[in-house]
Enzyme design. Sequence first.
Site: not given
Length: 407
Positions: A211-213, A334, A386, A150, A286, A332, A93
Amino acid sequence: MSSTRVLVLNSGSSSVKYQLIDMRDGERLAAGLVERIGERTSRLRHTLVAAGDTREQEGPIADHEAALKAVAAELGRDGLGLDSPELAAIGHRVVHGGEFFSEPTLIDENVLTEIERLIPVAPLHNPANLTGIRTAQALRPDLPQVAVFDTAFHTTMPESAARYAIDPKIADRYRIRRYGFHGTSHAYVSRETARLLGRAPGDVNVIVLHLGNGASASAVRGGRCVDTSMGLTPLEGLVMGTRSGDMDPAVIFHLMRVGGMSADEIDTLLNKRSGLFGLCGDNDMREIRRRVDEDDEQAGLAFDIYIHRLKKYIGAYYAVLGRVDAVAFTAGVGENSAPVREAAVAGLEGLGLAVDGGLNAVRGDGARLISPAGARVAVAVVPTDEEMEIATQTYALVSESGNPDLT
């Protein structure tokens, strides 16, 4: 013996994530993480996937070379070592490929030089990616090494989407344009969404919401990205865990002139102390939702700002695409936050968007539809992968190169 295995490496500044995948059937053979490289409390966690056997070791791992040697030793204990004739290639990556790399690329000195030249626009990521590549090359100099970027998926954006409205001479001199990120995830999810709909990727228009951090959106027309929310850096776009996303650039001048802040201080503010964390002190969705349910006003406002920005991008990309077949939630937040998905499409029934409350509440591991039966636009949850995408692109490239050991 045929070579069908790909080792995927994701080298960060102080960590190395890895997976060994057999491309005959997509089976994950081993996976692991080396973290806190360079510290006395380094840790390696290695899992032999089929057996469910996980081993951990702690102790100083001085650098990436030592980390990869430790990974190689763990793989060797399981009969999966880097010297195995079944290993076809190593896929790396690489976060930033600029405008030059639009597809996976066999790594040679010219490629390494170009990745190094891009360090000014990816100072946190490309140096670590380079270190991982050079270390892997030293361990297996005879093995094909492939860079998967990426940014590559977003190189199909038209100039009208990729360019900023500034003097092109200045933009070209300093390589200022919208590159986009999370492209490996967007490529995988857009293709898997088409598969979920039973259609060819070339026939489907998808809005992908990673949608993650870190968070990004993309508009994908017929398998090709035509717009994305991140720009020159990952700071642009959606509200994220600790990043502000879109903001009036004059805020920076104001903070310098009135607040007396330095460029580095503002960089830290916008990248590490803003977004959800800056708004309410939490970047874990959360925890934010727990606080919202307890009528915490700060958390409620943070959630509303997050959703407002998300809705704006959904609407904008609907306009860009003209026709939307699906909206896909991934990463995470999403994949796991039903309240985010519900709120993101609430009020967008006029665009054909809605979620079925029961389907949305169901937790599952695979790709699934959460829109009502007969909905004009499919709304889906599509887990990203990924590592599998990097392995797939790597294996396809080395197979095309004519290696007789590959099948």
